[in-house]
Design an enzyme around this catalytic site. Structure first.
Site, PDB file in Angstrom:
ATOM      1  N   ARG A 162       0.835  -1.222   0.000  1.00 46.93           N
ATOM      2  CA  ARG A 162       0.000   0.000   0.000  1.00 46.93           C
ATOM      3  C   ARG A 162       0.862   1.261   0.000  1.00 46.93           C
ATOM      4  NH1 ARG A 162      -3.107  -3.772  -0.538  1.00 46.93           N
ATOM      5  NH2 ARG A 162      -5.223  -3.886   0.266  1.00 46.93           N
ATOM      6  N   SER A 237     -10.659  -0.880   3.099  1.00 49.04           N
ATOM      7  CA  SER A 237      -9.885  -0.993   4.346  1.00 49.04           C
ATOM      8  C   SER A 237      -9.537   0.396   4.844  1.00 49.04           C
ATOM      9  CB  SER A 237      -8.579  -1.742   4.096  1.00 49.04           C
ATOM     10  OG  SER A 237      -8.834  -3.012   3.586  1.00 49.04           O
ATOM     11  N   GLU A 333      -5.064   3.586   6.213  1.00 50.40           N
ATOM     12  CA  GLU A 333      -4.732   3.388   4.803  1.00 50.40           C
ATOM     13  C   GLU A 333      -5.364   4.519   3.996  1.00 50.40           C
ATOM     14  OE1 GLU A 333      -6.235   1.236   1.197  1.00 50.40           O
ATOM     15  OE2 GLU A 333      -5.802  -0.405   2.577  1.00 50.40           O
TER      16      GLU A 333
HETATM   17  N1  EPU Z   1     -10.505 -10.841  10.277  1.00 50.52           N
HETATM   18  C1  EPU Z   1     -11.219 -10.893  11.472  1.00 50.52           C
HETATM   19  N2  EPU Z   1     -12.234 -10.000  11.644  1.00 50.52           N
HETATM   20  C2  EPU Z   1     -12.584  -9.096  10.697  1.00 50.52           C
HETATM   21  C3  EPU Z   1     -11.843  -9.040   9.503  1.00 50.52           C
HETATM   22  C4  EPU Z   1     -10.809  -9.927   9.314  1.00 50.52           C
HETATM   23  O1  EPU Z   1     -10.934 -11.708  12.354  1.00 50.52           O
HETATM   24  O2  EPU Z   1     -13.540  -8.351  10.945  1.00 50.52           O
HETATM   25  C5  EPU Z   1      -9.455 -11.832  10.042  1.00 50.52           C
HETATM   26  C6  EPU Z   1      -9.956 -12.883   9.029  1.00 50.52           C
HETATM   27  O3  EPU Z   1     -10.619 -13.912   9.648  1.00 50.52           O
HETATM   28  C7  EPU Z   1      -8.694 -13.347   8.379  1.00 50.52           C
HETATM   29  C8  EPU Z   1      -7.798 -12.129   8.433  1.00 50.52           C
HETATM   30  O4  EPU Z   1      -8.356 -11.254   9.410  1.00 50.52           O
HETATM   31  O5  EPU Z   1      -8.079 -14.351   9.126  1.00 50.52           O
HETATM   32  C9  EPU Z   1      -7.671 -11.450   7.086  1.00 50.52           C
HETATM   33  O6  EPU Z   1      -8.933 -10.978   6.649  1.00 50.52           O
HETATM   34  P1  EPU Z   1      -9.256 -10.725   5.097  1.00 50.52           P
HETATM   35  O7  EPU Z   1      -8.930 -11.945   4.328  1.00 50.52           O
HETATM   36  O8  EPU Z   1     -10.638 -10.197   5.012  1.00 50.52           O
HETATM   37  O9  EPU Z   1      -8.195  -9.658   4.628  1.00 50.52           O
HETATM   38  P2  EPU Z   1      -7.619  -8.348   5.326  1.00 50.52           P
HETATM   39  O10 EPU Z   1      -6.201  -8.582   5.692  1.00 50.52           O
HETATM   40  O11 EPU Z   1      -8.551  -7.909   6.396  1.00 50.52           O
HETATM   41  C10 EPU Z   1      -6.641  -7.333   3.110  1.00 50.52           C
HETATM   42  C11 EPU Z   1      -6.731  -6.039   2.342  1.00 50.52           C
HETATM   43  C12 EPU Z   1      -8.043  -5.947   1.572  1.00 50.52           C
HETATM   44  C13 EPU Z   1      -8.102  -7.117   0.617  1.00 50.52           C
HETATM   45  C14 EPU Z   1      -7.995  -8.426   1.430  1.00 50.52           C
HETATM   46  C15 EPU Z   1      -7.913  -9.634   0.547  1.00 50.52           C
HETATM   47  C16 EPU Z   1      -5.392  -4.454   3.622  1.00 50.52           C
HETATM   48  C17 EPU Z   1      -5.397  -3.259   4.508  1.00 50.52           C
HETATM   49  N3  EPU Z   1      -6.589  -4.914   3.254  1.00 50.52           N
HETATM   50  O12 EPU Z   1      -7.677  -7.320   4.095  1.00 50.52           O
HETATM   51  O13 EPU Z   1      -8.015  -4.748   0.811  1.00 50.52           O
HETATM   52  O14 EPU Z   1      -9.310  -7.116  -0.130  1.00 50.52           O
HETATM   53  O15 EPU Z   1      -6.771  -8.416   2.217  1.00 50.52           O
HETATM   54  O16 EPU Z   1      -6.669  -9.693  -0.078  1.00 50.52           O
HETATM   55  O17 EPU Z   1      -4.324  -4.945   3.272  1.00 50.52           O
HETATM   56  C18 EPU Z   1      -8.685  -2.478   0.648  1.00 50.52           C
HETATM   57  O18 EPU Z   1      -7.487  -2.198   0.606  1.00 50.52           O
HETATM   58  O19 EPU Z   1      -9.580  -1.600   0.615  1.00 50.52           O
HETATM   59  C19 EPU Z   1      -9.081  -3.871   0.828  1.00 50.52           C
HETATM   60  C20 EPU Z   1     -10.349  -4.245   0.989  1.00 50.52           C
END
Ligand code: EPU
Length: 337
Positions: A162, A237, A333
């Site tokens: 990012r 995010s 972000e």
């Molecule tokens: N999780 C929770 N609770 C929540 C959300 C997530 O426990 O409310 C846990 C999930 O269970 C999982 C982990 O966190 O184990 C990761 O969650 P997720 O796969 O939803 O991905 P993320 O790390 O929360 C990132 C990006 C997203 C992108 C997803 C998929 C960032 C800041 N965000 O989210 O990007 O879609 O991975 O690759 O890196 C964006 O930038 O706007 C965005 C949506």
């Protein structure tokens, strides 16, 4: 060139915040951009793309330049690859759909990301194991100060998680006008390691997925977790996932054995901010007309006509609470204006 005074930016930011711009100019050609800049470069300017990665906490006391440059063309082609030039004002997801229609592979995992082509390199958009930098070749940009044009190679952009040079050393110096991406025409390099994609494809009983199948899976996952900005205002995010030392992570894991993580190196571990926020009790919390999304705690939402400053205060409360409970600092972000 038409400059409009005192207009609402509500429909120009995906958070749907009703902040006003002192003045506003729709930029539909590079010539107009140069003309406006040659007169206004010394005055306060605010560069607006898709408005998908910002939280407006106040009115904009500047001339807003809405980068609305359009066009997508193939500029180079080999037997296996194609290089596409897309203008900055093209909507990112519509561009992905265009690529899928032509069977050009490389951006299918980035389906449904809000925002425009021109802002994609600024924060090196990424999702489900793919980042823009994986397909990025170069971008063209106009320097605000002297209206010179510069082509930035991938190395010039200094991409990170990012991150890019446009958020660091060159912040506020350039306006990106177009982006060149290299995609595959056949033998697509599919990225399906991400657990949710695997599950989605298995559920649909797809064994040999096409890039179109992957896009469909990504769209289904995003729609199940992330609010549609057309229905509920948001900027995806709100926070970045923090990267902490392995030492600190081991301690965290002792206290919370279930903590998810991605190993970055021997020394560093990335922890999902969404998990930390959920654990801190904020998931689904609603305060009047704004709150924390109930399916993905990383996303702050505007249910109706919330004040951007109030959403920012909530973000600060979340940051402080995460620091207190886990001793981890999370950074936004989204750009706070
Ligand atoms: N999780 C929770 N609770 C929540 C959300 C997530 O426990 O409310 C846990 C999930 O269970 C999982 C982990 O966190 O184990 C990761 O969650 P997720 O796969 O939803 O991905 P993320 O790390 O929360 C990132 C990006 C997203 C992108 C997803 C998929 C960032 C800041 N965000 O989210 O990007 O879609 O991975 O690759 O890196 C964006 O930038 O706007 C965005 C949506």
């Amino acid at each position: 060139m038409t400059i409009v005074k005192n207009i609402s930016l509500k429909s120009f930011n995906t958070f749907g915040i009703d902040a006003k711009a002192k003045s506003f100019c729709d930029i539909t050609s590079i010539e107009t951009l140069r003309d406006v800049l040659s007169i206004q470069y010394n005055n306060p300017l605010f560069i607006l793309g898709g408005g998908s990665n910002m939280l407006l906490t106040k009115d904009i006391d500047a001339l807003v330049l809405h980068i609305n440059l359009k066009g997508i063309e193939v500029i180079r082609e080999t037997e296996d690859t194609v290089t596409i030039k897309a203008m900055a004002g093209e909507n990112w997801h519509e561009f992905v759909i265009w690529c899928l229609k032509h069977n050009f592979g490389g951006v299918e995992n980035l389906s449904l990301i809000p925002g425009n082509i021109g802002t994609a390199p600024i924060q090196n958009i990424g999702a489900y194991g793919v980042e823009l930098k994986d397909v990025f070749v170069s971008c063209e940009a106009v320097r605000i100060k002297d209206q010179s044009t510069r082509t930035f190679s991938k190395a010039d952009c200094n991409f990170g998680y990012r991150e890019s040079v446009f958020k660091q050393e060159l912040k506020g110096d350039y306006i990106i006008t177009s982006v060149n991406l290299q995609l595959t025409k056949n033998n697509h390099n599919l990225h399906m390691d991400y657990g949710a994609i695997k599950n989605e494809l298995e559920d649909s009983k797809i064994k040999n997925p096409t890039i179109q199948d992957i896009s469909k899976a990504v769209i289904a996952i995003r729609q199940s977790k992330l609010p549609d900005p057309k229905e509920i205002g948001n900027s995806g995010s709100f926070f970045k996932n923090p990267i902490i030392s392995s030492k600190q992570f081991n301690q965290l894991q002792k206290n919370f054995p279930e903590v998810p993580s991605y190993k970055i190196s021997e020394e560093e571990v990335k922890v999902p901010a969404g998990w930390l926020i959920e654990k801190a009790g904020f998931k689904g919390k609603r305060f009047n007309d704004y709150g924390v999304h109930n399916k993905q705690a990383l996303v702050l939402v505007n249910y109706d006509n919330a004040d951007g400053a109030a959403i920012f205060e909530l973000a600060q409360l979340i940051r402080k609470t995460i620091k207190r409970i886990f001793d981890i600092t999370i950074e936004t972000e989204v750009n706070i204006i």
